[in-house]
Design a protein around this motif. Sequence first.
Motif, PDB file in Angstrom:
ATOM      1  N   ARG A  23       0.830  -1.191   0.000  1.00 42.43           N
ATOM      2  CA  ARG A  23       0.000   0.000   0.000  1.00 42.43           C
ATOM      3  C   ARG A  23       0.873   1.252   0.000  1.00 42.43           C
ATOM      4  O   ARG A  23       0.584   2.231  -0.689  1.00 42.43           O
ATOM      5  CB  ARG A  23      -0.928   0.025   1.213  1.00 42.43           C
ATOM      6  CG  ARG A  23      -1.951   1.156   1.167  1.00 42.43           C
ATOM      7  CD  ARG A  23      -2.681   1.298   2.482  1.00 42.43           C
ATOM      8  NE  ARG A  23      -1.806   1.621   3.581  1.00 42.43           N
ATOM      9  CZ  ARG A  23      -1.330   2.841   3.837  1.00 42.43           C
ATOM     10  NH1 ARG A  23      -1.623   3.839   3.057  1.00 42.43           N
ATOM     11  NH2 ARG A  23      -0.548   3.046   4.876  1.00 42.43           N
ATOM     12  N   GLY A  24       1.955   1.233   0.757  1.00 37.98           N
ATOM     13  CA  GLY A  24       2.864   2.373   0.786  1.00 37.98           C
ATOM     14  C   GLY A  24       3.517   2.620  -0.561  1.00 37.98           C
ATOM     15  O   GLY A  24       3.615   3.764  -1.014  1.00 37.98           O
ATOM     16  N   VAL A  25       3.934   1.555  -1.216  1.00 41.48           N
ATOM     17  CA  VAL A  25       4.551   1.681  -2.543  1.00 41.48           C
ATOM     18  C   VAL A  25       3.527   2.212  -3.544  1.00 41.48           C
ATOM     19  O   VAL A  25       3.821   3.107  -4.345  1.00 41.48           O
ATOM     20  CB  VAL A  25       5.125   0.317  -3.004  1.00 41.48           C
ATOM     21  CG1 VAL A  25       5.537   0.359  -4.466  1.00 41.48           C
ATOM     22  CG2 VAL A  25       6.298  -0.080  -2.120  1.00 41.48           C
ATOM     23  N   ALA A  26       2.312   1.677  -3.488  1.00 43.07           N
ATOM     24  CA  ALA A  26       1.273   2.134  -4.409  1.00 43.07           C
ATOM     25  C   ALA A  26       0.907   3.589  -4.142  1.00 43.07           C
ATOM     26  O   ALA A  26       0.666   4.361  -5.085  1.00 43.07           O
ATOM     27  CB  ALA A  26       0.035   1.249  -4.290  1.00 43.07           C
ATOM     28  N   SER A  27       0.870   3.978  -2.899  1.00 40.74           N
ATOM     29  CA  SER A  27       0.566   5.367  -2.548  1.00 40.74           C
ATOM     30  C   SER A  27       1.634   6.312  -3.083  1.00 40.74           C
ATOM     31  O   SER A  27       1.328   7.390  -3.597  1.00 40.74           O
ATOM     32  CB  SER A  27       0.449   5.505  -1.031  1.00 40.74           C
ATOM     33  OG  SER A  27       0.246   6.837  -0.668  1.00 40.74           O
ATOM     34  N   GLN A  28       2.886   5.908  -2.972  1.00 40.35           N
ATOM     35  CA  GLN A  28       3.980   6.732  -3.490  1.00 40.35           C
ATOM     36  C   GLN A  28       3.887   6.851  -5.008  1.00 40.35           C
ATOM     37  O   GLN A  28       4.054   7.939  -5.564  1.00 40.35           O
ATOM     38  CB  GLN A  28       5.321   6.128  -3.086  1.00 40.35           C
ATOM     39  CG  GLN A  28       6.517   6.955  -3.503  1.00 40.35           C
ATOM     40  CD  GLN A  28       7.825   6.327  -3.064  1.00 40.35           C
ATOM     41  OE1 GLN A  28       7.850   5.199  -2.591  1.00 40.35           O
ATOM     42  NE2 GLN A  28       8.902   7.047  -3.211  1.00 40.35           N
ATOM     43  N   LEU A  32       1.197   6.617  -6.760  1.00 38.40           N
ATOM     44  CA  LEU A  32       0.033   7.444  -7.058  1.00 38.40           C
ATOM     45  C   LEU A  32       0.364   8.920  -6.950  1.00 38.40           C
ATOM     46  O   LEU A  32      -0.018   9.716  -7.810  1.00 38.40           O
ATOM     47  CB  LEU A  32      -1.121   7.089  -6.119  1.00 38.40           C
ATOM     48  CG  LEU A  32      -2.393   7.921  -6.263  1.00 38.40           C
ATOM     49  CD1 LEU A  32      -3.012   7.707  -7.640  1.00 38.40           C
ATOM     50  CD2 LEU A  32      -3.378   7.584  -5.168  1.00 38.40           C
ATOM     51  N   SER A  33       1.105   9.292  -5.914  1.00 42.05           N
ATOM     52  CA  SER A  33       1.465  10.705  -5.768  1.00 42.05           C
ATOM     53  C   SER A  33       2.383  11.164  -6.899  1.00 42.05           C
ATOM     54  O   SER A  33       2.243  12.279  -7.400  1.00 42.05           O
ATOM     55  CB  SER A  33       2.115  10.957  -4.406  1.00 42.05           C
ATOM     56  OG  SER A  33       3.329  10.257  -4.301  1.00 42.05           O
ATOM     57  N   LYS A  37       0.611  14.146 -13.852  1.00 44.76           N
ATOM     58  CA  LYS A  37      -0.656  14.525 -14.468  1.00 44.76           C
ATOM     59  C   LYS A  37      -0.855  16.031 -14.388  1.00 44.76           C
ATOM     60  O   LYS A  37      -1.280  16.660 -15.371  1.00 44.76           O
ATOM     61  CB  LYS A  37      -1.818  13.811 -13.773  1.00 44.76           C
ATOM     62  CG  LYS A  37      -3.161  14.165 -14.340  1.00 44.76           C
ATOM     63  CD  LYS A  37      -4.284  13.533 -13.545  1.00 44.76           C
ATOM     64  CE  LYS A  37      -5.626  14.036 -14.068  1.00 44.76           C
ATOM     65  NZ  LYS A  37      -6.707  13.718 -13.160  1.00 44.76           N
ATOM     66  N   ALA A  38      -0.565  16.625 -13.240  1.00 49.88           N
ATOM     67  CA  ALA A  38      -0.714  18.074 -13.085  1.00 49.88           C
ATOM     68  C   ALA A  38       0.209  18.809 -14.054  1.00 49.88           C
ATOM     69  O   ALA A  38      -0.199  19.807 -14.673  1.00 49.88           O
ATOM     70  CB  ALA A  38      -0.415  18.487 -11.647  1.00 49.88           C
ATOM     71  N   ALA A  39       1.445  18.324 -14.213  1.00 47.35           N
ATOM     72  CA  ALA A  39       2.378  18.958 -15.151  1.00 47.35           C
ATOM     73  C   ALA A  39       1.869  18.827 -16.588  1.00 47.35           C
ATOM     74  O   ALA A  39       1.956  19.785 -17.373  1.00 47.35           O
ATOM     75  CB  ALA A  39       3.759  18.330 -15.021  1.00 47.35           C
ATOM     76  N   ALA A  40       1.333  17.673 -16.934  1.00 45.89           N
ATOM     77  CA  ALA A  40       0.820  17.473 -18.292  1.00 45.89           C
ATOM     78  C   ALA A  40      -0.403  18.351 -18.546  1.00 45.89           C
ATOM     79  O   ALA A  40      -0.556  18.903 -19.640  1.00 45.89           O
ATOM     80  CB  ALA A  40       0.465  16.000 -18.506  1.00 45.89           C
ATOM     81  N   GLU A  41      -1.260  18.493 -17.526  1.00 39.02           N
ATOM     82  CA  GLU A  41      -2.431  19.359 -17.691  1.00 39.02           C
ATOM     83  C   GLU A  41      -2.022  20.815 -17.862  1.00 39.02           C
ATOM     84  O   GLU A  41      -2.614  21.546 -18.659  1.00 39.02           O
ATOM     85  CB  GLU A  41      -3.375  19.200 -16.497  1.00 39.02           C
ATOM     86  CG  GLU A  41      -4.144  17.889 -16.503  1.00 39.02           C
ATOM     87  CD  GLU A  41      -5.004  17.693 -15.276  1.00 39.02           C
ATOM     88  OE1 GLU A  41      -4.856  18.463 -14.295  1.00 39.02           O
ATOM     89  OE2 GLU A  41      -5.837  16.775 -15.302  1.00 39.02           O
ATOM     90  N   LYS A  42      -1.000  21.250 -17.129  1.00 41.81           N
ATOM     91  CA  LYS A  42      -0.513  22.620 -17.275  1.00 41.81           C
ATOM     92  C   LYS A  42       0.072  22.828 -18.663  1.00 41.81           C
ATOM     93  O   LYS A  42      -0.188  23.841 -19.317  1.00 41.81           O
ATOM     94  CB  LYS A  42       0.534  22.947 -16.217  1.00 41.81           C
ATOM     95  CG  LYS A  42       1.008  24.398 -16.288  1.00 41.81           C
ATOM     96  CD  LYS A  42       1.982  24.710 -15.201  1.00 41.81           C
ATOM     97  CE  LYS A  42       2.466  26.128 -15.209  1.00 41.81           C
ATOM     98  NZ  LYS A  42       2.396  26.888 -16.418  1.00 41.81           N
ATOM     99  N   GLN A  43       0.838  21.866 -19.133  1.00 43.55           N
ATOM    100  CA  GLN A  43       1.414  21.963 -20.472  1.00 43.55           C
ATOM    101  C   GLN A  43       0.305  21.996 -21.526  1.00 43.55           C
ATOM    102  O   GLN A  43       0.372  22.768 -22.494  1.00 43.55           O
ATOM    103  CB  GLN A  43       2.353  20.789 -20.732  1.00 43.55           C
ATOM    104  CG  GLN A  43       3.052  20.858 -22.065  1.00 43.55           C
ATOM    105  CD  GLN A  43       3.951  19.658 -22.307  1.00 43.55           C
ATOM    106  OE1 GLN A  43       3.895  18.675 -21.585  1.00 43.55           O
ATOM    107  NE2 GLN A  43       4.773  19.741 -23.328  1.00 43.55           N
ATOM    108  N   LEU A  44      -0.719  21.186 -21.342  1.00 41.68           N
ATOM    109  CA  LEU A  44      -1.843  21.170 -22.279  1.00 41.68           C
ATOM    110  C   LEU A  44      -2.552  22.524 -22.296  1.00 41.68           C
ATOM    111  O   LEU A  44      -2.884  23.048 -23.365  1.00 41.68           O
ATOM    112  CB  LEU A  44      -2.823  20.060 -21.901  1.00 41.68           C
ATOM    113  CG  LEU A  44      -4.067  19.930 -22.775  1.00 41.68           C
ATOM    114  CD1 LEU A  44      -3.679  19.528 -24.187  1.00 41.68           C
ATOM    115  CD2 LEU A  44      -5.034  18.931 -22.177  1.00 41.68           C
TER     116      LEU A  44
END
Length: 103
Positions: free
Chosen positions: A45-50, A52-53, A59-66
């Motif tokens: 769960r810890g690995v998956a959480s990392q 995910l973050s 995703k935020a960087a790609a949305e800003k670039q878009l």
Amino acid sequence: MANVRQQAASAAPAGTKRRKRLWLAFVIIFACWALYTLINQEHSRGVASQRLSEVKVKKAAAEKQLADLKQEIDRLHDPEYIGQLASQQGMVRDGEKVIQLAE
């Protein structure tokens, strides 16, 4: 006959002790397995959480670039902006003169 009763009475506690030991061994083995599973799941769960973050940041960087690219597309439909880009690249319109400053 009394001898048989004594043997039966002494045999029952030995069998009971054996069953209790087997039951205790089973409970201990099950508890160890459950603890191992819990620790393993928490690690996963810890690995998956990392991950995910990290993906959220990407995703935020790609949305800003878009959004920036969409804004650039909108600006490219504006004739004034195209004229600014052309003048930055050294192009001139008909009738304009280029003035260069000597440094």
